[in-house]
Motif scaffolding. Structure first.
Motif, mmCIF file in Angstrom:
data_model
loop_
_atom_site.group_PDB
_atom_site.id
_atom_site.type_symbol
_atom_site.label_atom_id
_atom_site.label_comp_id
_atom_site.label_asym_id
_atom_site.label_seq_id
_atom_site.Cartn_x
_atom_site.Cartn_y
_atom_site.Cartn_z
ATOM 1 N N PRO A 125 -19.853 -1.450 54.894
ATOM 2 C CA PRO A 125 -21.091 -0.677 54.689
ATOM 3 C C PRO A 125 -21.443 0.148 55.920
ATOM 4 C CG PRO A 125 -21.593 -3.014 54.967
ATOM 5 C CD PRO A 125 -20.105 -2.904 54.883
ATOM 6 N N GLU A 127 -24.166 3.175 57.240
ATOM 7 C CA GLU A 127 -25.350 3.993 56.995
ATOM 8 C C GLU A 127 -25.199 5.313 57.738
ATOM 9 O OE1 GLU A 127 -28.927 1.910 57.920
ATOM 10 O OE2 GLU A 127 -28.316 0.088 56.859
ATOM 11 N N ARG A 494 -20.418 -5.430 48.617
ATOM 12 C CA ARG A 494 -19.556 -5.586 49.784
ATOM 13 C C ARG A 494 -19.847 -6.933 50.443
ATOM 14 N NH1 ARG A 494 -21.232 -0.069 50.149
ATOM 15 N NH2 ARG A 494 -19.469 1.398 50.143
ATOM 16 N N ASN A 535 -21.976 -10.857 56.197
ATOM 17 C CA ASN A 535 -22.928 -9.959 55.549
ATOM 18 C C ASN A 535 -22.615 -9.853 54.067
ATOM 19 O OD1 ASN A 535 -24.030 -9.407 58.011
ATOM 20 N ND2 ASN A 535 -23.299 -7.307 58.164
ATOM 21 N N ASN A 537 -23.747 -7.113 51.056
ATOM 22 C CA ASN A 537 -24.435 -5.844 50.840
ATOM 23 C C ASN A 537 -24.293 -5.424 49.375
ATOM 24 O OD1 ASN A 537 -23.675 -2.545 50.919
ATOM 25 N ND2 ASN A 537 -25.624 -3.134 51.845
ATOM 26 N N VAL A 539 -25.456 -2.278 46.680
ATOM 27 C CA VAL A 539 -26.000 -0.929 46.534
ATOM 28 C C VAL A 539 -26.060 -0.590 45.050
ATOM 29 C CG1 VAL A 539 -25.685 1.525 47.047
ATOM 30 C CG2 VAL A 539 -25.079 -0.202 48.753
ATOM 31 N N ASP A 553 -30.496 -0.426 48.439
ATOM 32 C CA ASP A 553 -29.452 -0.935 49.324
ATOM 33 C C ASP A 553 -29.983 -2.199 49.989
ATOM 34 O OD1 ASP A 553 -27.649 -1.445 51.406
ATOM 35 O OD2 ASP A 553 -27.211 0.671 51.701
ATOM 36 N N THR A 555 -29.203 -6.021 51.927
ATOM 37 C CA THR A 555 -28.222 -6.730 52.754
ATOM 38 C C THR A 555 -28.806 -8.060 53.218
ATOM 39 O OG1 THR A 555 -27.272 -4.651 53.571
ATOM 40 C CG2 THR A 555 -26.808 -6.638 54.848
ATOM 41 N N THR A 609 -37.197 -5.087 56.733
ATOM 42 C CA THR A 609 -36.300 -6.122 57.255
ATOM 43 C C THR A 609 -37.121 -7.343 57.655
ATOM 44 O OG1 THR A 609 -34.695 -4.514 58.107
ATOM 45 C CG2 THR A 609 -34.630 -6.714 59.056
#
Length: 763
Positions: A125, A127, A494, A535, A537, A539, A553, A555, A609
């Protein structure tokens, strides 16, 4: 026969009316690139067109009249203008500049796998933030620009000199690698200063990878990396200027110039100059609220045309900065003395880097970089003189093996020379004197990666790196990434996991160790830190019937550390104690990015977050200082096509974080409050070349407590009493047993201010 006469007259009139017609033509761009297949329509009519490969469009035989012309394209903000076609304006020319909707659907990225790949296809992933994202809140440095990226926070580490680092998902700056065009330029000494002075007019995009990247990029990429991609000299604007000033007296200038040398070489020259020389003390503590700076940076990048389109580019940058902060009556004659307290830092830095594709049938690239950093600084009456030189070379071979395997093999070598006037490079002579022993580190490594297409919708990435540190021995860093995407590319999953390591150098990474306000104490030899990171992820992209695009998105991240090096500010208020943690540390949390792009020109980019970062030793859990529990960012903008006017409302909000108090008796709060920095900007375009922008920063006028600097009235601790063990003794003049300390900092001291600027671009 008589019935045919009215019909004949009608047809004749109609033919005459039809003859009163004209045309509309123009060209459509996004930045410097022409847009193909953009839709052009005259609203409430049947006339329209599609742009060609060069971005041109033409609509012919349009009857005289007034029209609204609209240009739209998936992934871009639609633009609309009013036009009139009449006898004086039979052939109307109108060009359009479309802005990405901040929801680019299939961008090209390089940071995740060290090769050019579609962002949708990347198993890592990544950004991506383009220059338009940063223009929504113009700042004089990349360091400040990152404040509106979800999960990324610029952290000031000192109330006096305002140096800082970049936190990714709660991990401090030394865990984040900063690259320029894929080269590890910013590290060690420049972790503090390297993100200033990069001309932002030359930045094409910034790629952010959150999570382990040590397999490809080495030890400093434990928590993630930030890759600053500069413009291609062959396609950059011919000339660009971006100049703005603020009501506090700050002035920032970015200039860019493209030129060629014959037909084989093109060059991009950029200059950034920032100046702020107005001491301000709004909080009344006797110290400057914002560090005074005088900085110039020169950047030059060359691209050489070679047979078969082989790559060869190289670049260089030079930065000089003179910054100081301190008591309001400080001046240069007081530098290094104990009469008036000031922190003064002179920085000289040069960088060179590039990439050369070997003239072979195989895709083999040689990448190289070198940099030198000289820092002459004083913190009160404590000096810190340091030099660092780094040389780096990397050879990588990319090979497609059949239809399923994309193979990468590389070898790298890094040389680091570091010398300063601290105990870090001191040598004790047999006669009892102190000598000098600069630190020299050799770091050869080899890495391998295989990206396996298991199925049209399934990819597996396997990677392994081995480095041999001349001081600490061999280190192995594996990683694995899995990606699943739906057939329509609207859903992506992911999963990433990997290992990282980091060799710490306290004096180049932690500003608090330099201030002279505390004694630095090391317990044992600091061993390299190791970490494991995972991680997940997800999307999801949603396209509505009215052409609104929604992107979600999400995570979840988790990092487990062994041998974590913790700075202990609390055991002794007059010391900073560094030691490897006898236990473990964990950084974990979740984040969500939401992007909304409406065809009307209204866009929302927001993120949230939540995280928990702590260390556990002997069964005791301690939250990491200066690490927020929650954070949020947003960028809300709307474009008025008829007025060529755009409004941006940007901001961030942070939840409580534990603060570095001097002792349990310290009267300052143990946690920060919820706080937010919000900004408003209006941008007006004049044709294709000019933009004027103005706005207000820090609308809420938030500033931290006025007592953030402990005992600001006694910076040399002349009124502090110590016992035989070096502990501070409470007295009538010092009832809380405090010492001078500027490390209690969680937010900028700069309050509300206006700004005004302009941009001029020749394409």
């Amino acid at each position: 026969m008589h019935k045919l006469i009215p019909l004949y007259i009608l047809l004749s009139c109609g033919s005459g009316l039809y003859g009163q017609s004209g045309s509309v033509r123009g060209q459509i761009f996004s930045g410097d690139q022409p847009l193909e297949f953009a839709s052009v329509a005259l609203l409430r009519t049947s006339w329209g067109s599609i742009s060609d490969t060069a971005g041109y469009f033409l609509i012919e035989a349009v009857p005289y009249g007034e029209y609204q012309i609209e240009v739209s394209m998936l992934g871009f903000v639609s633009r609309r203008r009013s036009i009139t076609i009449d006898a004086q304006n039979q052939d109307v020319t109108v060009d359009f500049q479309l802005e990405p909707s901040q929801l680019d659907l299939d961008e090209v990225v390089v940071s995740g796998t060290m090769k050019t790949v579609s962002r949708l296809d990347s198993p890592v992933p990544v950004e991506v933030y383009r220059d338009d994202f940063f223009k929504a809140n113009p700042t004089p440095s990349v360091f400040e620009s990152l404040q509106n990226v979800n999960g990324v926070r610029p952290q000031l580490n000192c109330n006096v000199c305002n140096t800082g680092d970049i936190h990714i998902n709660g991990l401090e700056g030394p865990y984040t690698m900063v690259l320029i065009d894929g080269m590890p330029i910013v590290s060690g000494l420049s972790t503090v200063y390297g993100l200033t002075g990069i001309p932002q007019s030359l930045i094409e995009r910034v790629e952010v990878v959150k999570g382990p990247a040590s397999t490809l990029y080495g030890s400093e990429a434990v928590g993630g990396l930030i890759n600053i991609i500069t413009r291609n000299p062959g396609s950059a604007p011919q000339f660009s200027a971006d100049i703005f000033g603020t009501s506090w007296g700050e002035l920032n200038t970015d200039l860019g110039l493209r030129f060629g040398l014959g037909k084989k070489a093109s060059s991009l020259l950029g200059v950034n100059y920032f100046n702020y020389q107005q001491p301000i003390d709004h909080n009344g503590d006797g110290f400057t609220d914002v560090t005074l700076q005088d900085r110039i940076s020169v950047f030059n990048k060359w691209s050489i045309d070679r047979p078969q389109n082989r790559t060869f580019s190289f670049a260089g940058r030079y930065v000089y900065e003179d910054r100081w902060g301190g008591e309001m009556n400080w001046a240069k004659p007081y530098r290094g003395g104990d009469e008036v307290y000031g922190e003064s830092i002179y920085t000289n830095r040069w960088e060179a880097f590039g990439i050369y594709q070997l003239p072979t049938t195989e895709l083999i690239n040689f990448q190289f970089s070198a940099n030198g950093h000289d820092q002459n600084s004083v913190y009160g009456n404590t000096t810190y003189l340091a030099q660092q030189y780094i040389g780096f070379g990397q050879l990588s071979w990319h090979k497609e093996l059949g239809l399923r395997h994309s193979f990468l093999l590389g070898t790298a070598f890094r040389y680091t020379y570091y010398d300063d006037d601290t105990p870090a490079t001191a040598a004790f002579e047999p006669d009892g004197g102190d000598g000098n022993a600069p630190s020299v580190t050799y770091l050869p490594g080899i890495f391998v990666q295989d990206e396996i297409a298991l199925h049209a919708n399934h990819k597996l990435l396997l990677g392994l790196r081995y480095d041999h540190n001349s001081l600490h021995g061999g280190i192995l860093s594996p990683r694995i990434n899995y990606k699943w995407s739906s057939s329509d590319k609207k859903s992506t999953l992911r999963i990433s996991a990997g290992n990282g390591y980091r060799v710490a150098n306290v004096f180049t990474e932690d500003h608090a160790a330099l201030t002279g306000a505390r004694q630095v104490v090391f317990i044992g030899d600091l061993q390299p830190e190791t970490s494991w990171n995972a991680n997940i992820n997800v999307v999801r992209k949603i396209f509505t019937r009215n052409n609104t695009i929604i992107s979600l998105d999400a995570t979840a991240f988790y990092t487990y550390f062994n041998n974590r090096i913790i700075a202990d500010y609390e055991t002794n208020p007059n010391q900073i104690i560094y030691a490897n943690l006898d236990g473990h540390a964990i950084s974990r949390g979740v984040s969500l990015n939401v992007d909304l792009a409406f065809p009307s020109g209204f866009n929302v980019v927001a993120g949230l977050t939540g995280m928990d970062v702590f260390a556990e030793e002997n069964g005791v859990k301690t939250q990491q200082i200066l690490t927020e529990s929650y954070s949020g960012v947003w960028n809300i903008n709307y474009t008025f096509p008829e007025l060529d006017l755009k409004i941006d409302y940007t901001g961030n909000v942070y939840g409580p974080m534990r603060l570095p108090r001097l002792s349990d008796t310290d009267p300052r709060a143990a946690e920060s409050p919820w706080w937010s920095i919000q900004n408003l900007q209006l941008t007006k375009s004049f044709g294709k070349n000019w933009e004027i922008y103005a706005g207000v920063k820090n609308l809420l006028n938030f500033t931290p407590p006025a007592n953030s600097i402990a005992r600001a009235f006694d910076p040399f601790d002349r009124g502090v009493t110590f016992d035989e063990q070096g502990q501070v003794v409470a007295t009538a003049n010092n009832p809380y047993a405090l010492t001078f300390d500027p490390s209690y900092v969680f937010a900028p001291n700069q309050g509300i201010r206006g700004f005004l600027g302009f941009r001029y671009t020749v394409r």
